[in-house]
Write an enzyme that holds these catalytic residues in place. Structure first.
Site, PDB file in Angstrom:
ATOM      1  N   ALA A  42      -7.891  -7.876  -6.512  1.00 59.54           N
ATOM      2  CA  ALA A  42      -8.122  -6.442  -6.668  1.00 59.54           C
ATOM      3  C   ALA A  42      -9.597  -6.130  -6.400  1.00 59.54           C
ATOM      4  O   ALA A  42     -10.410  -6.086  -7.332  1.00 59.54           O
ATOM      5  CB  ALA A  42      -7.740  -6.018  -8.082  1.00 59.54           C
ATOM      6  N   CYS A  44     -10.938  -3.494  -6.015  1.00 61.80           N
ATOM      7  CA  CYS A  44     -11.369  -2.263  -6.713  1.00 61.80           C
ATOM      8  C   CYS A  44     -12.128  -2.565  -8.002  1.00 61.80           C
ATOM      9  O   CYS A  44     -12.851  -1.711  -8.512  1.00 61.80           O
ATOM     10  CB  CYS A  44     -10.182  -1.352  -6.970  1.00 61.80           C
ATOM     11  SG  CYS A  44      -8.746  -2.205  -7.574  1.00 61.80           S
ATOM     12  N   VAL A  83      -8.438 -19.428   8.802  1.00 60.34           N
ATOM     13  CA  VAL A  83      -7.806 -19.539  10.118  1.00 60.34           C
ATOM     14  C   VAL A  83      -8.843 -19.159  11.174  1.00 60.34           C
ATOM     15  O   VAL A  83      -9.477 -18.109  11.083  1.00 60.34           O
ATOM     16  CB  VAL A  83      -6.561 -18.624  10.199  1.00 60.34           C
ATOM     17  CG1 VAL A  83      -6.032 -18.548  11.626  1.00 60.34           C
ATOM     18  CG2 VAL A  83      -5.492 -19.141   9.251  1.00 60.34           C
TER      19      VAL A  83
HETATM   20  C1  LIG Z   1     -14.959  -1.982  -4.137  1.00 61.36           C
HETATM   21  C2  LIG Z   1     -13.613  -1.542  -3.661  1.00 61.36           C
HETATM   22  C3  LIG Z   1     -12.894  -0.638  -4.411  1.00 61.36           C
HETATM   23  C4  LIG Z   1     -11.620  -0.222  -4.004  1.00 61.36           C
HETATM   24  N1  LIG Z   1     -10.934   0.643  -4.783  1.00 61.36           N
HETATM   25  C5  LIG Z   1      -9.680   1.003  -4.436  1.00 61.36           C
HETATM   26  C6  LIG Z   1      -8.901   1.859  -5.279  1.00 61.36           C
HETATM   27  O1  LIG Z   1      -9.364   2.295  -6.334  1.00 61.36           O
HETATM   28  N2  LIG Z   1      -7.643   2.193  -4.868  1.00 61.36           N
HETATM   29  C7  LIG Z   1      -7.104   1.710  -3.689  1.00 61.36           C
HETATM   30  O2  LIG Z   1      -5.948   2.023  -3.372  1.00 61.36           O
HETATM   31  N3  LIG Z   1      -7.822   0.896  -2.890  1.00 61.36           N
HETATM   32  C8  LIG Z   1      -9.087   0.532  -3.232  1.00 61.36           C
HETATM   33  N4  LIG Z   1      -9.809  -0.300  -2.413  1.00 61.36           N
HETATM   34  C9  LIG Z   1      -9.222  -0.720  -1.148  1.00 61.36           C
HETATM   35  C10 LIG Z   1      -8.296  -1.918  -1.337  1.00 61.36           C
HETATM   36  O3  LIG Z   1      -8.983  -2.949  -2.002  1.00 61.36           O
HETATM   37  C11 LIG Z   1      -7.817  -2.378   0.041  1.00 61.36           C
HETATM   38  O4  LIG Z   1      -7.085  -1.325   0.633  1.00 61.36           O
HETATM   39  C12 LIG Z   1      -6.957  -3.606  -0.060  1.00 61.36           C
HETATM   40  O5  LIG Z   1      -7.717  -4.668  -0.604  1.00 61.36           O
HETATM   41  C13 LIG Z   1      -6.456  -3.990   1.312  1.00 61.36           C
HETATM   42  O6  LIG Z   1      -5.641  -5.126   1.157  1.00 61.36           O
HETATM   43  P1  LIG Z   1      -5.416  -6.132   2.357  1.00 61.36           P
HETATM   44  O7  LIG Z   1      -4.552  -7.237   1.850  1.00 61.36           O
HETATM   45  O8  LIG Z   1      -4.997  -5.384   3.571  1.00 61.36           O
HETATM   46  O9  LIG Z   1      -6.871  -6.711   2.723  1.00 61.36           O
HETATM   47  P2  LIG Z   1      -7.917  -7.517   1.823  1.00 61.36           P
HETATM   48  O10 LIG Z   1      -7.857  -7.153   0.392  1.00 61.36           O
HETATM   49  O11 LIG Z   1      -9.222  -7.366   2.555  1.00 61.36           O
HETATM   50  O12 LIG Z   1      -7.408  -9.013   1.961  1.00 61.36           O
HETATM   51  C14 LIG Z   1      -7.556  -9.730   3.166  1.00 61.36           C
HETATM   52  C15 LIG Z   1      -7.546 -11.211   2.818  1.00 61.36           C
HETATM   53  O13 LIG Z   1      -7.592 -11.936   4.042  1.00 61.36           O
HETATM   54  C16 LIG Z   1      -8.440 -13.051   3.889  1.00 61.36           C
HETATM   55  N5  LIG Z   1      -8.903 -13.437   5.216  1.00 61.36           N
HETATM   56  C17 LIG Z   1      -9.663 -12.707   6.071  1.00 61.36           C
HETATM   57  N6  LIG Z   1      -9.861 -13.408   7.211  1.00 61.36           N
HETATM   58  C18 LIG Z   1      -9.221 -14.597   7.058  1.00 61.36           C
HETATM   59  C19 LIG Z   1      -9.068 -15.753   7.890  1.00 61.36           C
HETATM   60  N7  LIG Z   1      -9.601 -15.816   9.115  1.00 61.36           N
HETATM   61  N8  LIG Z   1      -8.361 -16.812   7.421  1.00 61.36           N
HETATM   62  C20 LIG Z   1      -7.790 -16.768   6.172  1.00 61.36           C
HETATM   63  N9  LIG Z   1      -7.912 -15.688   5.347  1.00 61.36           N
HETATM   64  C21 LIG Z   1      -8.614 -14.615   5.792  1.00 61.36           C
HETATM   65  C22 LIG Z   1      -9.545 -12.575   2.960  1.00 61.36           C
HETATM   66  O14 LIG Z   1     -10.169 -13.651   2.276  1.00 61.36           O
HETATM   67  C23 LIG Z   1      -8.765 -11.653   2.005  1.00 61.36           C
HETATM   68  O15 LIG Z   1      -8.338 -12.328   0.842  1.00 61.36           O
HETATM   69  C24 LIG Z   1     -11.086  -0.720  -2.780  1.00 61.36           C
HETATM   70  C25 LIG Z   1     -11.811  -1.641  -2.019  1.00 61.36           C
HETATM   71  C26 LIG Z   1     -13.060  -2.071  -2.445  1.00 61.36           C
HETATM   72  C27 LIG Z   1     -13.839  -3.054  -1.608  1.00 61.36           C
END
Ligand SMILES: Cc1cc2nc3c(=O)[nH]c(=O)nc-3n(C[C@H](O)[C@H](O)[C@H](O)COP(=O)(O)OP(=O)(O)OC[C@H]3O[C@@H](n4cnc5c(N)ncnc54)[C@H](O)[C@@H]3O)c2cc1C
Length: 179
Positions: A42, A44, A83
């Site tokens: 998370a 967030c 990756v």
């Molecule tokens: C500070 C902050 C506050 C937020 N607050 C909110 C909120 O209040 N409400 C809300 O809805 N959203 C919020 N968000 C947005 C939310 O966190 C994202 O929309 C969400 O994390 C997206 O999920 P995801 O799985 O697409 O990507 P990510 O969470 O970015 O996960 C991607 C994963 O891929 C991995 N990865 C990347 N490249 C590679 C690779 N080459 N090989 C292996 N693994 C890799 C990374 O390590 C990561 O674990 C916030 C974001 C931040 C940064």
């Protein structure tokens, strides 16, 4: 043998895709690879971790240790597995796991690697003490820098910048906020 599903990225998208793939296909071999230390995390909560409200970075992850998520759903989860290459012809991804390169064959590949913060388009944008905020496994470095600092500038005035500035305002002597 079931279908081989490889998921790159174990954030919200990757972990949901893994859970859904298991529900759709009880026979599939599912592997989820993440370059960081946490899955189903998370981001967030990072401003609250930097500000000291959340004590441990691992509290930003829903499944710590990841084995719990893996066991419940019969998914192979690898952390610290980055990756770096995808061979679409032979349907293989290559991951760096410590000093080793490990190869994973896929029938279905799901890329859930999230987004990257935009760095400043200026020389020196990557100097020591200039950091971006994105993933829980990067947060300890941010907290360490903040704890050493007497002033902090937050660049970016969206909700995340505001949350960070608000938290730091309670823990750092001078925090300016640039938009
Ligand atoms: C500070 C902050 C506050 C937020 N607050 C909110 C909120 O209040 N409400 C809300 O809805 N959203 C919020 N968000 C947005 C939310 O966190 C994202 O929309 C969400 O994390 C997206 O999920 P995801 O799985 O697409 O990507 P990510 O969470 O970015 O996960 C991607 C994963 O891929 C991995 N990865 C990347 N490249 C590679 C690779 N080459 N090989 C292996 N693994 C890799 C990374 O390590 C990561 O674990 C916030 C974001 C931040 C940064």
């Amino acid at each position: 043998m079931g279908k081989r599903v490889v998921i790159v990225g174990g954030g919200a998208a990757g972990a949901s895709a893994a859970a859904r793939a298991r529900r759709l296909d009880p026979e599939a071999e599912i592997v989820m690879l993440d370059k960081g230390l946490f899955i189903s995390h998370a981001p967030c909560g990072i401003p609250y971790y930097i500000g000291g409200v959340v004590k441990e970075a691992q509290d930003l992850a829903i499944y710590t240790p990841p084995e719990e998520f893996a066991k419940e759903r019969r998914i192979t989860v690898k952390i610290n597995a980055e990756v770096f290459d995808v061979d679409t012809k032979n349907q293989v991804v290559y991951a760096r796991e410590g000093n080793e390169t490990v190869k994973y064959q896929w029938d279905v590949l799901i890329i859930a690697t999230g987004a990257k913060p935009i760095t400043l388009p200026v020389e020196g944008h990557d100097l020591n003490g200039i950091l971006t905020l994105r993933l829980p496994h990067e947060a300890p470095k941010l907290r360490e820098e903040v704890e050493k600092a007497s002033t902090v500038a937050v660049v970016g005035g969206g909700y995340i910048g505001l949350e960070v500035a608000e938290r730091l305002g309670t823990s750092v002597r001078g925090c300016s906020y640039l938009r």
